[in-house]
Design an enzyme around this catalytic site. Sequence first.
Site, PDB file in Angstrom:
ATOM      1  N   CYS A   2      18.686  50.213  29.503  1.00 35.38           N
ATOM      2  CA  CYS A   2      19.009  49.753  28.026  1.00 35.38           C
ATOM      3  C   CYS A   2      17.956  50.471  27.090  1.00 35.38           C
ATOM      4  CB  CYS A   2      18.770  48.258  28.113  1.00 35.38           C
ATOM      5  SG  CYS A   2      19.894  47.436  29.248  1.00 35.38           S
ATOM      6  N   ARG A  27      20.408  55.814  27.474  1.00 30.04           N
ATOM      7  CA  ARG A  27      19.664  54.751  28.278  1.00 30.04           C
ATOM      8  C   ARG A  27      20.647  53.792  28.969  1.00 30.04           C
ATOM      9  NH1 ARG A  27      13.869  54.783  27.662  1.00 30.04           N
ATOM     10  NH2 ARG A  27      13.984  52.762  28.569  1.00 30.04           N
ATOM     11  N   TRP A  76      22.837  48.733  29.581  1.00 29.69           N
ATOM     12  CA  TRP A  76      23.085  49.233  31.035  1.00 29.69           C
ATOM     13  C   TRP A  76      23.029  47.936  31.936  1.00 29.69           C
ATOM     14  CZ3 TRP A  76      21.210  49.619  35.985  1.00 29.69           C
ATOM     15  CH2 TRP A  76      22.063  50.422  36.832  1.00 29.69           C
ATOM     16  N   ASN A 101      15.133  44.892  27.241  1.00 30.28           N
ATOM     17  CA  ASN A 101      15.349  46.200  28.168  1.00 30.28           C
ATOM     18  C   ASN A 101      14.398  45.762  29.710  1.00 30.28           C
ATOM     19  OD1 ASN A 101      15.300  48.566  29.614  1.00 30.28           O
ATOM     20  ND2 ASN A 101      13.801  49.489  28.467  1.00 30.28           N
ATOM     21  N   GLY A 102      15.166  45.620  30.667  1.00 30.59           N
ATOM     22  CA  GLY A 102      14.510  45.350  31.994  1.00 30.59           C
ATOM     23  C   GLY A 102      15.135  44.181  32.780  1.00 30.59           C
ATOM     24  N   GLU A 483      22.411  69.355  44.611  1.00 33.23           N
ATOM     25  CA  GLU A 483      22.228  69.112  43.062  1.00 33.23           C
ATOM     26  C   GLU A 483      23.739  69.815  42.419  1.00 33.23           C
ATOM     27  OE1 GLU A 483      20.588  67.760  40.874  1.00 33.23           O
ATOM     28  OE2 GLU A 483      21.131  68.849  38.827  1.00 33.23           O
ATOM     29  N   LYS A 487      25.929  67.093  40.332  1.00 31.16           N
ATOM     30  CA  LYS A 487      26.546  67.243  38.955  1.00 31.16           C
ATOM     31  C   LYS A 487      27.892  67.054  38.740  1.00 31.16           C
ATOM     32  CE  LYS A 487      23.539  67.144  37.169  1.00 31.16           C
ATOM     33  NZ  LYS A 487      22.367  67.119  37.269  1.00 31.16           N
ATOM     34  N   GLU A 490      29.044  63.209  39.048  1.00 36.79           N
ATOM     35  CA  GLU A 490      28.459  62.593  37.920  1.00 36.79           C
ATOM     36  C   GLU A 490      29.414  62.820  36.863  1.00 36.79           C
ATOM     37  OE1 GLU A 490      23.573  62.150  37.187  1.00 36.79           O
ATOM     38  OE2 GLU A 490      24.503  64.236  37.532  1.00 36.79           O
ATOM     39  N   HIS A 506      28.580  69.251  62.983  1.00 35.60           N
ATOM     40  CA  HIS A 506      28.248  68.000  63.497  1.00 35.60           C
ATOM     41  C   HIS A 506      28.922  66.557  62.751  1.00 35.60           C
ATOM     42  CE1 HIS A 506      25.175  69.699  65.974  1.00 35.60           C
ATOM     43  NE2 HIS A 506      24.490  70.310  64.983  1.00 35.60           N
ATOM     44  N   LYS A 605      20.454  57.737  31.623  1.00 33.88           N
ATOM     45  CA  LYS A 605      19.341  58.716  32.154  1.00 33.88           C
ATOM     46  C   LYS A 605      18.243  58.275  32.343  1.00 33.88           C
ATOM     47  CE  LYS A 605      18.532  63.246  30.127  1.00 33.88           C
ATOM     48  NZ  LYS A 605      18.928  63.754  31.439  1.00 33.88           N
TER      49      LYS A 605
HETATM   50  C1  G6P Z   1      18.991  59.153  36.429  1.00 35.67           C
HETATM   51  C2  G6P Z   1      19.459  60.372  35.579  1.00 35.67           C
HETATM   52  C3  G6P Z   1      19.077  61.481  36.466  1.00 35.67           C
HETATM   53  C4  G6P Z   1      17.677  61.676  36.711  1.00 35.67           C
HETATM   54  C5  G6P Z   1      17.155  60.502  37.527  1.00 35.67           C
HETATM   55  C6  G6P Z   1      15.662  60.587  37.650  1.00 35.67           C
HETATM   56  O1  G6P Z   1      19.705  58.922  37.389  1.00 35.67           O
HETATM   57  O2  G6P Z   1      20.864  60.206  35.496  1.00 35.67           O
HETATM   58  O3  G6P Z   1      19.697  62.680  35.634  1.00 35.67           O
HETATM   59  O4  G6P Z   1      17.503  62.686  37.559  1.00 35.67           O
HETATM   60  O5  G6P Z   1      17.462  59.181  36.713  1.00 35.67           O
HETATM   61  O6  G6P Z   1      14.989  60.573  36.137  1.00 35.67           O
HETATM   62  P1  G6P Z   1      13.789  61.127  35.791  1.00 35.67           P
HETATM   63  O7  G6P Z   1      13.769  60.752  34.364  1.00 35.67           O
HETATM   64  O8  G6P Z   1      12.802  60.352  36.626  1.00 35.67           O
HETATM   65  O9  G6P Z   1      13.686  62.426  36.306  1.00 35.67           O
END
Ligand code: G6P
Length: 610
Positions: A2, A27, A76, A101-102, A483, A487, A490, A506, A605
Amino acid sequence: MCGIVGAVAKSDVLPMLLDGLKRLEYRGYDSAGVAVIDQNKKLSRIRSAGKIVELEKALSSSAAMRGTTGIAHTRWATHGPPTEINAHPHISGHNLALVCNGIIENHEALRKAQQANGIQFASDTDTEVIVNEIQQHIQNGLDLLAAVKATLAVLEGAYAIGVVSADEPNRLVGARRGSPLVVGIGDGESFIASDMSALISVTRDFFILENGDIVDINGGNISIIDQCGRPQYRDKKRSGLSADAVELGDHRHYMIKEIHEQSVAIATALEGRITATRLLEACFGIDSNEIFDKTKSVQIIACGTSYHAGMVARHWFEEYGVPCQAEIGSEFHSRSHVVPEDCLVVTLSQSGETIDTLAALAAAKQAGYAHCLTICNVPESSLVRESDLVLMTHAGAEIGVASTKAFTTQLTALRLLVIALGRRFSMTITDEARLIKELRELPSKVDQAMTLEPTIKEIAEQFADKQHALFLGRGAHYPIALEGALKLKEISYIHAEAYPAGELKHGPLALVDNEMPVISVAPNDRLLKKLKGNIEEVRARGGKLIVFADPSAEISAQENLQVINVAPVDSSIAPIIYTIPLQLLAYHVGLIKGTDVDKPRNLAKSVTVE
Ligand code: G6P
């Protein structure tokens, strides 16, 4: 998670709160709300489910919200679904509003006690207990600050809050325990927010609150105290962020803007840190020499995309004899540890606020790991403050929820760390000079990889009706496949998995048919032969392959096998280069699918809850 923003301003506060919320939307964005106190000491609140644009609609169809003191929130969801009733600010009585937030871990016990006192709850959130608790203290005669202090004493969890009372209309109290909170210093006005970027259009000067700090804002007067009321002095920091850096410019989405910024970001990450042939180790700080000399092994800790960077780096470290493990933060902090002697803990994080990474660092310190270094993108973040050594990635603000330039700059920074430690193991001066030469050429090679975009756009069309996709890679490119899959899932909501190509037989081969695209990265490295064998295994079973390959890999296009040539690169930087087409693929598939590319559903994020 949040985002919080709040202000005691000189003029109407609503536009500034909305601007701050938009900058914090990364956030969390499943609901939002705002509360303002007007000249007549009247508190009004508007909330809505959905993104901030929905809140704006709700505001435009309501009576004008005037007033110079207010708080706002973008959510969030953790406790309670993302509905209007669960959106913040939460209020108690007619006078008190709070954003948080938390997570409040003891909210159930507090809720029961408050219900026993006759308090009725309006939401399913854990936050509501905080505002009720403060209200009870106010009713017992405490002022806002004293009531907040008394409430914090009974809260368990990690959180940051902002609270206003219509009875004290020019006052805003904030507090921080575990979640970030900054104080913006204006001219006769003051602000709070979850990060500096939220306030960048109103101030550049900040106090960064430490854990346990409470801030008491009265107009332009700011006092920071601890829970016992003792003054706490915090240095004033000037933000280097520019408002433009977080603007979209001509781009349609932040994600594509940030993908295209990568060559510049990588060049900035290298600036002043390398000569023509050598690493300038001073970039790791004055204590680095002593710590690096002692280091016998490396433990990388990270989450999400940052963890994938750590997985790549493990290959790079071990190539030069540096023992290295990489682990996800949430796993690391919840298990027992056998601590290796003189092991350097390396945390990787874009935000520096990911709670699992922070908790893992705390667990590592407690378990007795020798030293810690962080590779991070946010200078004032908690990880930076809690680490012995710091290497900033200098990627610039990353707004798109799906991380792109933060990842490639982390990999670039990790290459520097591999040199710093590798020198003390089996890396020779010649190796170092070769690695540096490749790093110097990296930005232009990234630009070259970007020229694949028109081809990738066409390939993306094939994903329009797909439900599943499989990504393959080997060695340091297995994390790149991970990765790529992350991507794609997501951004496009297509179910995507990544496998080390050698592991196909496997299990995952059973999924292969002519419906599911199989994407493979095939740089010309020592694993190429084996990878080609795995590609054939897929083809033999009717799978449809899309292979990003080095031209010298001699993989030719055939029926059910599309080959996209990636310009030849040295294996030391290949994982960075092969990331680019996978980012572009995810972005263009997302566009075709019509998803909200910068704000994928259910995600955020900066993940500040465990
Ligand atoms: C969230 C974001 C990702 C990020 C991860 C770790 O899941 O959506 O994009 O890689 O957090 O975040 P950080 O800020 O620790 O790299």
